[in-house]
Design a protein around this motif. Structure first.
Motif, short mmCIF file in Angstrom:
data_model
loop_
_atom_site.label_atom_id
_atom_site.label_comp_id
_atom_site.label_asym_id
_atom_site.label_seq_id
_atom_site.Cartn_x
_atom_site.Cartn_y
_atom_site.Cartn_z
N ASN A 156 0.80 -1.22 0.00
CA ASN A 156 0.00 0.00 0.00
C ASN A 156 0.84 1.28 0.00
O ASN A 156 0.28 2.37 -0.03
N LEU A 157 2.18 1.15 0.07
CA LEU A 157 3.02 2.33 0.06
C LEU A 157 2.92 3.07 -1.27
O LEU A 157 2.93 2.46 -2.33
N LYS A 158 2.83 4.38 -1.19
CA LYS A 158 2.81 5.24 -2.37
C LYS A 158 4.11 6.05 -2.39
O LYS A 158 4.64 6.40 -1.34
N PHE A 159 4.60 6.35 -3.57
CA PHE A 159 5.86 7.07 -3.73
C PHE A 159 5.63 8.32 -4.56
O PHE A 159 4.79 8.35 -5.45
N SER A 160 6.42 9.35 -4.28
CA SER A 160 6.42 10.55 -5.10
C SER A 160 7.82 11.13 -5.11
O SER A 160 8.63 10.87 -4.22
N GLY A 161 8.12 11.92 -6.11
CA GLY A 161 9.42 12.55 -6.21
C GLY A 161 9.34 13.70 -7.19
O GLY A 161 8.36 13.84 -7.93
N GLY A 162 10.37 14.52 -7.19
CA GLY A 162 10.36 15.64 -8.13
C GLY A 162 11.48 16.60 -7.87
O GLY A 162 12.41 16.34 -7.11
N ALA A 163 11.38 17.74 -8.53
CA ALA A 163 12.40 18.78 -8.44
C ALA A 163 11.74 20.13 -8.66
O ALA A 163 10.61 20.21 -9.15
N GLY A 164 12.47 21.16 -8.29
CA GLY A 164 11.92 22.49 -8.48
C GLY A 164 12.99 23.56 -8.48
O GLY A 164 14.14 23.31 -8.15
N VAL A 165 12.58 24.74 -8.87
CA VAL A 165 13.45 25.90 -8.85
C VAL A 165 12.96 26.85 -7.77
O VAL A 165 11.79 26.84 -7.39
N ARG A 166 13.90 27.64 -7.26
CA ARG A 166 13.60 28.61 -6.22
C ARG A 166 14.08 29.98 -6.65
O ARG A 166 15.08 30.10 -7.35
N PHE A 167 13.35 31.02 -6.24
CA PHE A 167 13.77 32.39 -6.50
C PHE A 167 13.63 33.17 -5.21
O PHE A 167 12.56 33.15 -4.57
N LEU A 168 14.69 33.84 -4.80
CA LEU A 168 14.69 34.63 -3.57
C LEU A 168 13.92 35.92 -3.83
O LEU A 168 14.42 36.86 -4.43
N LEU A 169 12.67 35.94 -3.39
CA LEU A 169 11.76 37.04 -3.67
C LEU A 169 12.10 38.28 -2.84
O LEU A 169 12.17 39.39 -3.37
N PHE A 170 12.32 38.09 -1.55
CA PHE A 170 12.65 39.19 -0.64
C PHE A 170 13.92 38.84 0.13
O PHE A 170 13.86 38.18 1.17
N PRO A 171 15.09 39.29 -0.37
CA PRO A 171 16.36 38.90 0.27
C PRO A 171 16.46 39.30 1.75
O PRO A 171 17.00 38.54 2.55
N LYS A 172 15.96 40.46 2.13
CA LYS A 172 16.09 40.90 3.53
C LYS A 172 15.28 40.02 4.48
O LYS A 172 15.61 39.87 5.64
N LYS A 173 14.21 39.41 3.98
CA LYS A 173 13.35 38.54 4.79
C LYS A 173 13.61 37.06 4.55
O LYS A 173 13.00 36.22 5.19
N ASP A 174 14.50 36.74 3.59
CA ASP A 174 14.82 35.36 3.23
C ASP A 174 13.56 34.57 2.82
O ASP A 174 13.33 33.46 3.27
N ILE A 175 12.74 35.17 1.97
CA ILE A 175 11.51 34.55 1.50
C ILE A 175 11.71 34.08 0.06
O ILE A 175 12.01 34.89 -0.82
N TRP A 176 11.53 32.78 -0.15
CA TRP A 176 11.73 32.16 -1.45
C TRP A 176 10.39 31.83 -2.10
O TRP A 176 9.44 31.45 -1.42
N THR A 177 10.32 31.96 -3.41
CA THR A 177 9.20 31.48 -4.20
C THR A 177 9.64 30.16 -4.81
O THR A 177 10.78 30.03 -5.25
N ARG A 178 8.75 29.17 -4.84
CA ARG A 178 9.13 27.86 -5.39
C ARG A 178 8.18 27.43 -6.49
O ARG A 178 6.98 27.68 -6.43
N ALA A 179 8.74 26.79 -7.48
CA ALA A 179 7.98 26.16 -8.55
C ALA A 179 8.48 24.72 -8.62
O ALA A 179 9.64 24.48 -8.96
N ASP A 180 7.63 23.78 -8.25
CA ASP A 180 8.00 22.37 -8.19
C ASP A 180 7.18 21.55 -9.17
O ASP A 180 6.01 21.85 -9.42
N TYR A 181 7.78 20.49 -9.67
CA TYR A 181 7.04 19.49 -10.43
C TYR A 181 7.26 18.16 -9.73
O TYR A 181 8.42 17.75 -9.51
N ALA A 182 6.19 17.49 -9.36
CA ALA A 182 6.26 16.19 -8.69
C ALA A 182 5.61 15.14 -9.56
O ALA A 182 4.66 15.41 -10.28
N PHE A 183 6.15 13.93 -9.50
CA PHE A 183 5.58 12.84 -10.28
C PHE A 183 5.28 11.65 -9.39
O PHE A 183 5.91 11.46 -8.35
N THR A 184 4.24 10.90 -9.78
CA THR A 184 3.82 9.69 -9.09
C THR A 184 3.47 8.65 -10.16
O THR A 184 3.49 8.97 -11.34
N ARG A 185 3.12 7.47 -9.73
CA ARG A 185 2.66 6.46 -10.69
C ARG A 185 1.33 6.83 -11.33
O ARG A 185 0.97 6.31 -12.37
#
Length: 104
Positions: A62-91
């Protein structure tokens, strides 16, 4: 089980029951050392999870698996806030996620 943080690639609530066991690993590369900017990053991730009614019903098939990758962009450097765009894949397919802030 599922959603934008744990088990990306499955929509939130794709699998439901009384209990859940899940694990996830994520490796972040923040920032990537580029000559033209220090605001880009990347991440790779993988996870496995299962849901079950009670401890007598936990099984490996019954185990399910997922994986993926993404890119990050530092939106507000003084606050260390990142925006992320990820793509994940499953069966069962995959999913694209765009959020402000890390998944955890």
């Amino acid at each position: 089980m599922g959603g934008e943080s744990m088990m990306r690639g499955y929509y939130f609530g794709r699998y439901r029951d009384n209990h859940q066991v899940a694990t996830q690993v994520e490796m972040r590369f923040l920032p990537i050392p580029l000559k033209f900017t220090n605001r880009l990053g990347a991440a790779v991730f993988a996870g496995t999870a299962t849901v079950f009614k009670d401890l007598n019903n936990v099984t490996m098939p019954n185990l399910k698996f997922s994986g993926g990758a993404g890119v990050r962009f530092l939106l507000f450097p003084k606050k260390d806030i990142w925006t992320r765009a990820d793509y994940a894949f499953t069966r069962e397919g995959g999913g694209f996620y765009l959020f402000i802030g890390e998944s955890f």
